[in-house]
Structures are given as C-alpha cells and as structure tokens.
Motif scaffolding. Structure first.
Motif, mmCIF file in Angstrom:
data_model
loop_
_atom_site.group_PDB
_atom_site.id
_atom_site.type_symbol
_atom_site.label_atom_id
_atom_site.label_comp_id
_atom_site.label_asym_id
_atom_site.label_seq_id
_atom_site.Cartn_x
_atom_site.Cartn_y
_atom_site.Cartn_z
ATOM 1 N N TRP A 54 -19.853 10.860 1.760
ATOM 2 C CA TRP A 54 -20.705 11.500 2.763
ATOM 3 C C TRP A 54 -22.169 11.188 2.448
ATOM 4 C CZ3 TRP A 54 -23.747 14.687 -0.081
ATOM 5 C CH2 TRP A 54 -23.214 15.247 -1.250
ATOM 6 N N ILE A 55 -23.005 11.314 3.450
ATOM 7 C CA ILE A 55 -24.446 11.099 3.302
ATOM 8 C C ILE A 55 -25.155 12.367 3.745
ATOM 9 C CG2 ILE A 55 -24.441 8.598 3.527
ATOM 10 C CD1 ILE A 55 -24.932 8.911 6.470
ATOM 11 N N SER A 56 -26.315 12.605 3.164
ATOM 12 C CA SER A 56 -27.028 13.843 3.431
ATOM 13 C C SER A 56 -28.514 13.649 3.178
ATOM 14 C CB SER A 56 -26.484 14.983 2.562
ATOM 15 O OG SER A 56 -27.293 16.132 2.640
ATOM 16 N N ALA A 57 -29.314 14.456 3.891
ATOM 17 C CA ALA A 57 -30.749 14.479 3.661
ATOM 18 C C ALA A 57 -31.138 15.527 2.641
ATOM 19 C CB ALA A 57 -31.485 14.740 4.971
ATOM 20 N N GLY A 58 -30.148 16.168 2.014
ATOM 21 C CA GLY A 58 -30.426 17.225 1.056
ATOM 22 C C GLY A 58 -30.442 18.585 1.748
ATOM 23 N N GLY A 59 -30.720 19.609 0.971
ATOM 24 C CA GLY A 59 -30.748 20.963 1.522
ATOM 25 C C GLY A 59 -30.275 21.964 0.496
ATOM 26 N N GLY A 60 -29.772 23.078 1.006
ATOM 27 C CA GLY A 60 -29.319 24.152 0.142
ATOM 28 C C GLY A 60 -27.958 23.879 -0.464
ATOM 29 N N GLY A 61 -27.412 24.915 -1.074
ATOM 30 C CA GLY A 61 -26.137 24.752 -1.747
ATOM 31 C C GLY A 61 -24.931 24.915 -0.846
ATOM 32 N N ARG A 70 -20.118 6.810 15.709
ATOM 33 C CA ARG A 70 -21.474 6.556 16.181
ATOM 34 C C ARG A 70 -21.641 6.835 17.670
ATOM 35 N NH1 ARG A 70 -25.566 6.344 18.201
ATOM 36 N NH2 ARG A 70 -27.372 4.991 17.859
ATOM 37 N N ASP A 71 -20.659 6.514 18.491
ATOM 38 C CA ASP A 71 -20.809 6.653 19.939
ATOM 39 C C ASP A 71 -20.536 8.064 20.437
ATOM 40 O OD1 ASP A 71 -21.410 4.011 19.990
ATOM 41 O OD2 ASP A 71 -19.446 3.336 20.680
ATOM 42 N N SER A 72 -20.284 9.003 19.546
ATOM 43 C CA SER A 72 -19.983 10.371 19.972
ATOM 44 C C SER A 72 -21.269 11.063 20.415
ATOM 45 C CB SER A 72 -19.320 11.148 18.827
ATOM 46 O OG SER A 72 -19.149 12.504 19.175
ATOM 47 N N ALA A 73 -21.384 11.311 21.715
ATOM 48 C CA ALA A 73 -22.582 11.983 22.229
ATOM 49 C C ALA A 73 -22.644 13.425 21.739
ATOM 50 C CB ALA A 73 -22.586 11.941 23.757
ATOM 51 N N ALA A 74 -21.488 14.084 21.604
ATOM 52 C CA ALA A 74 -21.482 15.472 21.126
ATOM 53 C C ALA A 74 -21.960 15.557 19.681
ATOM 54 C CB ALA A 74 -20.077 16.061 21.263
ATOM 55 N N MET A 75 -21.613 14.578 18.861
ATOM 56 C CA MET A 75 -22.055 14.587 17.472
ATOM 57 C C MET A 75 -23.558 14.377 17.380
ATOM 58 S SD MET A 75 -20.727 12.229 14.313
ATOM 59 C CE MET A 75 -21.495 12.295 12.704
ATOM 60 N N GLN A 76 -24.099 13.464 18.170
ATOM 61 C CA GLN A 76 -25.542 13.237 18.156
ATOM 62 C C GLN A 76 -26.297 14.471 18.628
ATOM 63 O OE1 GLN A 76 -26.572 9.574 20.203
ATOM 64 N NE2 GLN A 76 -24.676 8.599 19.543
ATOM 65 N N ARG A 77 -25.761 15.136 19.636
ATOM 66 C CA ARG A 77 -26.427 16.347 20.132
ATOM 67 C C ARG A 77 -26.349 17.469 19.103
ATOM 68 N NH1 ARG A 77 -24.512 20.060 25.277
ATOM 69 N NH2 ARG A 77 -26.188 21.615 25.090
ATOM 70 N N PHE A 78 -25.212 17.582 18.407
ATOM 71 C CA PHE A 78 -25.083 18.623 17.379
ATOM 72 C C PHE A 78 -26.105 18.401 16.270
ATOM 73 C CE2 PHE A 78 -23.385 20.256 13.395
ATOM 74 C CZ PHE A 78 -23.077 21.553 13.740
ATOM 75 N N GLU A 79 -26.253 17.177 15.814
ATOM 76 C CA GLU A 79 -27.236 16.897 14.758
ATOM 77 C C GLU A 79 -28.652 17.178 15.232
ATOM 78 O OE1 GLU A 79 -26.796 13.285 12.411
ATOM 79 O OE2 GLU A 79 -24.877 12.934 13.402
ATOM 80 N N ARG A 80 -28.939 16.847 16.469
ATOM 81 C CA ARG A 80 -30.296 17.009 16.985
ATOM 82 C C ARG A 80 -30.647 18.480 17.236
ATOM 83 N NH1 ARG A 80 -29.559 14.031 20.859
ATOM 84 N NH2 ARG A 80 -29.153 15.530 22.496
ATOM 85 N N GLU A 81 -29.716 19.257 17.777
ATOM 86 C CA GLU A 81 -30.022 20.631 18.158
ATOM 87 C C GLU A 81 -29.690 21.638 17.062
ATOM 88 O OE1 GLU A 81 -28.203 21.586 21.860
ATOM 89 O OE2 GLU A 81 -29.070 19.874 22.932
ATOM 90 N N ARG A 94 -23.515 17.392 5.593
ATOM 91 C CA ARG A 94 -22.973 16.174 4.992
ATOM 92 C C ARG A 94 -22.248 15.381 6.075
ATOM 93 N NH1 ARG A 94 -20.683 18.561 -0.852
ATOM 94 N NH2 ARG A 94 -22.748 19.285 -1.596
ATOM 95 N N ILE A 95 -22.792 14.224 6.380
ATOM 96 C CA ILE A 95 -22.312 13.416 7.499
ATOM 97 C C ILE A 95 -21.280 12.413 6.998
ATOM 98 C CG2 ILE A 95 -22.996 12.005 9.452
ATOM 99 C CD1 ILE A 95 -24.259 14.771 9.436
ATOM 100 N N LEU A 96 -20.183 12.315 7.734
ATOM 101 C CA LEU A 96 -19.142 11.335 7.443
ATOM 102 C C LEU A 96 -18.862 10.552 8.721
ATOM 103 C CD1 LEU A 96 -16.832 13.560 5.271
ATOM 104 C CD2 LEU A 96 -17.518 11.255 4.616
ATOM 105 N N VAL A 97 -19.180 9.253 8.707
ATOM 106 C CA VAL A 97 -18.962 8.415 9.875
ATOM 107 C C VAL A 97 -17.827 7.438 9.580
ATOM 108 C CG1 VAL A 97 -21.269 8.603 10.859
ATOM 109 C CG2 VAL A 97 -20.828 6.922 9.071
#
Length: 299
Positions: A54-61, A70-81, A94-97
């Motif tokens: 998985w990949i991550s930008a960091g954060g809490g525990g 990649r082409d999932s519009a719902a996944m992109q919207r979830f990450e953005r909102e 933690r993102i898993l593509v």
C-alpha cells in the motif's frame, strides 16, 4: 358479521402494505449503505492487508485501506472529498491500486496503467501516485517507467495485485459483502473490522461516524498573493488615502538642477547665482481727508 370480516381483511392488507413499504424504504435509503462487520476470516484478511504494497501520504495511527483501480470515478471522488476529513481525524489512508484483468477477451487496463501499478507496488512512491491521479487517463504515458508487458518480474507483480484482490473478495463475500470499488476496510472504535463496498457516496457517512471524522472542514487559507488585507484593530474599514498635496511650480534656471523639497542641491560649477531682488519699500498710506459736515439748520 360479514362486513366485519371484510373490513378486517382490508385493514390487514393495508397494514401489510405499509409494513412492506416501510421495510423497503429502510433498506433502500439506509440499510443497504451500511458497512458490514467482518466476523470470519479476520486473521486472513489482516494478513493480506499487511503483506500488500500500500502507499500513503502519512497520518495518524488509525489505518483505513482503500482498494480500487485507476479508472474508478467513485474512488477518485472518495479520495478528493473524504480524504481531508479523515486526515483531520488522525486517519491514515492506505491506497491499494491494481490493474484489472481481461474480461471476455477484452483488456480492462492499458499498458501504461499496468506499468504504473507494477512500479507503485515495487517502490510505494506516493509522489508518483499523485502525478498519476492528477493526469487525465488518456494523457498518461508512464514515461520513464519500465513496461510490465514482456517483463517477467513486473508482470508477476501485476498478477500478484490481481490475486490479492481475488483473495480479499472471496474472504469478504462470506461476510455478505458484494465487492464493488472502492473497497474500504477499517476498524471501529471497539476494534471490530468493518468493510464497505463504497461505490455510493451515501455510505461514506458511516465511515466518518465510526472514525469520529468531521462532516466538513474549513476551507484552506488563501495563498499569500491572494490573501485579503488584515482588518484594522478597531474592526472598522481601512481609512481612505489622503490626496497628494499640490506643490508650487518652480521655474528651472538654465544650468541648474531643479530643487526638490527637503533635498540639498549641489552647486553647479560655473553657475552664477541670480542676484536677489531688493525689497521695495511700500508707499506710505495717506490719511483720509476730513469730511465737511453739511449745515442742516433751518431758518
């Protein structure tokens, strides 16, 4: 008596219709968006998540796993909102593509997508993931990334991602979850494993409730160049600027730099200063002549 039975049967039919309509409304508008509590295969599911790249930008525990393509519009919207709200609550996303496999002889992923997925699983480069998701799909060429097609090692990494998703889906199906993407897995406040096929935005509120995330966050502060001026201490509007004073016109003397107010001017070599004009005495004021009083005596 017959009328009583007729009305009783009619009331029973109406009651059943109302009960059925109420249950349908509860299921359609609320229950079907609820996450499921995983009670079986928790150890196997957690092992799969821990061993994945998985990949991550960091954060809490508090970890929250987001699985999708990649082409999932719902996944992109979830990450953005939802991403900023979850990070504000101390949650690490933690993102898993993965690259989808062929379906009925048709490829569901491109060569650039497969190359990028293999690179992300090998390097776990968050900056690369941001570049990838910020670029339109048709414009992404995976420049500088080795191809996964025809590469035995990288092709095996792409297949490993697909195998991971298959095992995860089989384990979650026993909990009654129909796999849709993004597939999100987390643990609530009591430590129970929850899973959600969160393709519909109406299911995201349950995740925020479990993780104590806010429903909305304040907008980001504007940049320095576009920042509004600070208010004055008294809270009033900024005072209007005063008009520039009208300065007297000075006739320049040939060979001499025009004088500026408050600035000493150097003497010009060879220039003869103009003689000062003597002050002319003012003419003496004449005393007013006496006026003769007219004789107004009547005889």
């Amino acid at each position: 008596m017959r009328r009583f039975f007729v009305w009783s049967a009619l009331a029973a039919v109406i009651g059943l219709a109302l009960a059925g309509g109420g249950y349908w409304a509860y299921w359609n508008f609320y229950a079907r968006f609820q996450p499921v509590t995983v009670t079986r295969n928790q150890v196997e599911i957690q092992r799969l998540l821990d061993e994945s790249s998985w990949i991550s930008a960091g954060g809490g525990g508090q970890a929250l796993y987001v699985i999708g393509y990649r082409d999932s519009a719902a996944m992109q919207r979830f990450e953005r909102e939802e991403g900023p709200k979850l990070r504000a609550a101390g949650v690490e996303m933690r993102i898993l593509v993965f690259a989808r496999g062929d379906r009925e002889g048709l490829q569901q992923s491109t060569a650039a997508e497969r190359a990028t997925v293999a690179e992300l699983w090998l390097t776990r480069d968050w900056v690369l993931y941001q570049r990838w998701t910020a670029t339109p799909v048709n414009n992404w060429t995976a420049a500088g990334i080795p191809s996964a097609d025809g590469n035995l090692a990288r092709g095996a990494v792409v297949d490993a991602g697909r195998d991971f998703v298959g095992q995860l889906s089989r384990n979650l199906s026993e909990a009654g979850l129909q796999t849709r993407y993004p597939l999100i897995i987390w643990r609530d406040r009591e430590g129970f494993m929850k899973a959600c096929a969160c393709s519909d935005a109406r299911s995201w509120a349950f995740i925020r409730d479990d993780l104590d995330a806010p429903d909305r966050i304040a907008p980001a502060a504007p940049a320095a160049d576009g920042q509004a001026p600070l208010p004055y201490p008294d809270g009033g509007p900024a005072p209007q600027s005063l008009p520039y004073p009208t300065l007297p016109q000075v006739t320049p003397v040939p060979g001499q730099v025009p004088a500026q107010p408050g600035v000493a001017q150097p003497a010009t070599p060879g220039a003869t200063p103009a003689p000062a004009r003597p002050a002319q005495p003012s003419a003496p004021r004449k005393a007013p002549e006496p006026r003769q009083q007219e004789d107004t005596t009547f005889y």
